[in-house]
Design an enzyme around this catalytic site. Structure first.
Site, PDB file in Angstrom:
ATOM      1  N   CYS A  83      60.076  31.911  41.709  1.00 19.55           N
ATOM      2  CA  CYS A  83      58.948  31.002  41.478  1.00 19.55           C
ATOM      3  C   CYS A  83      58.533  31.145  40.016  1.00 19.55           C
ATOM      4  O   CYS A  83      58.999  32.036  39.299  1.00 19.55           O
ATOM      5  CB  CYS A  83      57.788  31.388  42.388  1.00 19.55           C
ATOM      6  SG  CYS A  83      57.188  33.048  42.045  1.00 19.55           S
ATOM      7  N   HIS A 109      59.065  42.351  43.398  1.00 19.12           N
ATOM      8  CA  HIS A 109      59.638  42.955  44.602  1.00 19.12           C
ATOM      9  C   HIS A 109      61.105  42.576  44.772  1.00 19.12           C
ATOM     10  O   HIS A 109      61.472  41.860  45.694  1.00 19.12           O
ATOM     11  CB  HIS A 109      58.836  42.511  45.835  1.00 19.12           C
ATOM     12  CG  HIS A 109      57.701  43.429  46.144  1.00 19.12           C
ATOM     13  ND1 HIS A 109      56.606  43.060  46.866  1.00 19.12           N
ATOM     14  CD2 HIS A 109      57.510  44.744  45.826  1.00 19.12           C
ATOM     15  CE1 HIS A 109      55.784  44.090  46.968  1.00 19.12           C
ATOM     16  NE2 HIS A 109      56.310  45.118  46.353  1.00 19.12           N
ATOM     17  N   GLU A 155      49.280  43.188  45.719  1.00 18.77           N
ATOM     18  CA  GLU A 155      48.445  42.059  45.264  1.00 18.77           C
ATOM     19  C   GLU A 155      47.019  42.201  45.808  1.00 18.77           C
ATOM     20  O   GLU A 155      46.031  41.977  45.101  1.00 18.77           O
ATOM     21  CB  GLU A 155      49.054  40.732  45.728  1.00 18.77           C
ATOM     22  CG  GLU A 155      48.230  39.541  45.246  1.00 18.77           C
ATOM     23  CD  GLU A 155      48.648  38.223  45.877  1.00 18.77           C
ATOM     24  OE1 GLU A 155      49.853  37.995  46.075  1.00 18.77           O
ATOM     25  OE2 GLU A 155      47.748  37.430  46.172  1.00 18.77           O
ATOM     26  N   THR A 190      48.180  35.224  47.949  1.00 21.23           N
ATOM     27  CA  THR A 190      48.867  33.983  47.525  1.00 21.23           C
ATOM     28  C   THR A 190      50.030  33.621  48.448  1.00 21.23           C
ATOM     29  O   THR A 190      50.444  32.469  48.492  1.00 21.23           O
ATOM     30  CB  THR A 190      49.394  34.116  46.079  1.00 21.23           C
ATOM     31  OG1 THR A 190      50.201  35.286  45.991  1.00 21.23           O
ATOM     32  CG2 THR A 190      48.269  34.179  45.074  1.00 21.23           C
ATOM     33  N   SER A 220      56.814  40.188  50.436  1.00 19.56           N
ATOM     34  CA  SER A 220      56.004  39.575  51.495  1.00 19.56           C
ATOM     35  C   SER A 220      56.447  38.134  51.767  1.00 19.56           C
ATOM     36  O   SER A 220      56.591  37.711  52.915  1.00 19.56           O
ATOM     37  CB  SER A 220      54.543  39.621  51.035  1.00 19.56           C
ATOM     38  OG  SER A 220      53.769  38.760  51.756  1.00 19.56           O
ATOM     39  N   ASN A 221      56.681  37.376  50.704  1.00 19.80           N
ATOM     40  CA  ASN A 221      57.022  35.961  50.946  1.00 19.80           C
ATOM     41  C   ASN A 221      58.416  35.827  51.572  1.00 19.80           C
ATOM     42  O   ASN A 221      58.662  34.932  52.368  1.00 19.80           O
ATOM     43  CB  ASN A 221      56.853  35.125  49.668  1.00 19.80           C
ATOM     44  CG  ASN A 221      57.950  35.328  48.672  1.00 19.80           C
ATOM     45  OD1 ASN A 221      58.972  34.673  48.726  1.00 19.80           O
ATOM     46  ND2 ASN A 221      57.769  36.270  47.754  1.00 19.80           N
ATOM     47  N   SER A 258      61.057  36.109  44.625  1.00 16.59           N
ATOM     48  CA  SER A 258      61.453  37.098  43.623  1.00 16.59           C
ATOM     49  C   SER A 258      62.965  37.353  43.644  1.00 16.59           C
ATOM     50  O   SER A 258      63.436  38.360  43.124  1.00 16.59           O
ATOM     51  CB  SER A 258      60.675  38.404  43.835  1.00 16.59           C
ATOM     52  OG  SER A 258      60.624  38.735  45.198  1.00 16.59           O
TER      53      SER A 258
HETATM   54 FE1  F3S Z   1      52.702  33.436  41.395  1.00 14.96          FE
HETATM   55 FE2  F3S Z   1      52.966  31.932  43.441  1.00 14.96          FE
HETATM   56 FE3  F3S Z   1      55.003  33.191  42.514  1.00 14.96          FE
HETATM   57  S1  F3S Z   1      51.306  33.308  43.074  1.00 14.96           S
HETATM   58  S2  F3S Z   1      54.180  35.041  41.663  1.00 14.96           S
HETATM   59  S3  F3S Z   1      53.906  31.562  41.467  1.00 14.96           S
HETATM   60  S4  F3S Z   1      54.561  32.888  44.676  1.00 14.96           S
END
Ligand code: F3S
Length: 276
Positions: free
Chosen positions: A12, A40, A124, A159, A216-217, A259
Site C-alpha cells: 500500500c 510487518h 499501531e 486502520t 494484521s491486514n 506489506s
Molecule cells: Fe497506511 Fe493504509 Fe497502508 S494506513 S500503512 S496506507 S494500509
C-alpha cells in the site's frame, strides 16, 4: 491452470513510502537504527538489515543517532527523545496513522475519553494509545465494551479493522450514555483489498494469501478468503508452497497483504507458471 491475481494486491501507499525512505536513508547513513520492525514483512526487513539497518526495541541507550520510526507509528513519548537524547527521528509513520494520532491528541487535550477499536497487542494500537497517555479504552469487539458513563468520547479505529466490527461497535455506542464523536479511520487500502478478495475468492479452487504472519491486514484477508473459499492458504514465501500439490487446482487466486513486496508475489506467480 488459471492464475488470477486480485486487484490491489501487495504494497500500500504507506508501506511503500516507509520502505523507500528506509532504502534511501540506509544508503545515506553509516549507522541507522529502526525502532522495532519497520513493516510487518520479514523478507523486506531482512533485506534492509543486510544493507546495514539495525533493528532495536530499546532506545534508552542511544544518543545522537538517526532512528527510523516504523510505519505503524509510535506514541508521543518517543518524539520527546529527539530533545532528551538528541535522536534524529526519521518518521516513516504512514500519514493515515499520523492522522489518527492527531485526532486522538487533539480530543484528549480537550478532555475527551478515547475509545480505540482494534487489537490492543498491535504496535499501531500501542502507538495510538501513546497519544492519550495510554488511557484509551481499547476494544476489539462490541462484547469488550465496558459500561460507559456520561461524558465526551472520541472513537477511532485501527486502520486495518474490518468494517463489520466498526459498524457493530458503533451500533452499541449509539445506544449508550455519553456524547460520541466517531472517526472512521479505517484505511481505504485495507477495504479495497478486502473488497477485491470478496469478488475473487468465490471464483477460484484455491486461494493463496501472501504476507507476513504478524501482518494484521494479511490475516484479515486470509479470514475473508477462508469464508468464501475453503481451500485457502496463507504463506510468507514461495518455499512454503513446494510441499503443496498445486497441480490439482484448475483456478488459483492470489492476493497479498499491504506489506508484501511485488517480488515476493512475482516469485510465487512464476513458480505456479513453471508447474503448468
Ligand atoms: Fe497506511 Fe493504509 Fe497502508 S494506513 S500503512 S496506507 S494500509
Amino acid at each position: 491452470m488459471i492464475i488470477k491475481v486480485a486487484e490491489k494486491a501487495g504494497f500500500c501507499f504507506g508501506v511503500k513510502r516507509a520502505v523507500d525512505m528506509a532504502v534511501d536513508f540506509t544508503a545515506k547513513n553509516e549507522k541507522l537504527y529502526s525502532y522495532g520492525q519497520l513493516i510487518h514483512n520479514d523478507q523486506v526487513t531482512e533485506k534492509l538489515e543486510s544493507n546495514g539497518l539495525i533493528k532495536t526495541d530499546d532506545l534508552s541507550n542511544l544518543e545522537n543517532q538517526p532512528v527510523l520510526i516504523r510505519s505503524h507509528g509510535v506514541g508521543k513519548e518517543v518524539y520527546e527523545l529527539e530533545t532528551k537524547q538528541s535522536l534524529e527521528l526519521i518518521d516513516c509513520t504512514c500519514p493515515f496513522v499520523k492522522k489518527v494520532h492527531r485526532i486522538v491528541d487533539e480530543h484528549y487535550n480537550k478532555g475527551y475519553r478515547i475509545i480505540i477499536i482494534g487489537n490492543k497487542e498491535h504496535p499501531e494500537i500501542i502507538g495510538i494509545n501513546g497519544w492519550c497517555e495510554n488511557e484509551g479504552i481499547i476494544v476489539s469487539s462490541p462484547a469488550e465494551l465496558p459500561t460507559l458513563d456520561e461524558g465526551n468520547y472520541c472513537v477511532v479505529a485501527q486502520t486495518t479493522l474490518k468494517i463489520e466490527i466498526w459498524t457493530s461497535v458503533l451500533e452499541i455506542l449509539k445506544q449508550s450514555k455519553g456524547h460520541f464523536e466517531f472517526f472512521n479511520t479505517i484505511c481505504s487500502a485495507t477495504s479495497e483489498r478486502q473488497e477485491a478478495v470478496r469478488k475473487l475468492a468465490p471464483t477460484v479452487d484455491l486461494m493463496i494469501v501472501i504476507g507476513g504472519y504478524h501482518s494484521s491486514n494479511t490475516r484479515k484477508l486470509y479470514e475473508i478468503c477462508k469464508e468464501l473459499c475453503p481451500e485457502t492458504i496463507h504463506v510468507e514465501k514461495k518455499s512454503e508452497l513446494v510441499m503443496t500439490n498445486m497441480k490439482k487446482y484448475d483456478i488459483i487466486g492470489i492476493t497479498a497483504g499491504a506489506s508484501t513486496p511485488n517480488w515476493v508475489i512475482q516469485e510465487i506467480i512464476d513458480f505456479l507458471k513453471d508447474l503448468q
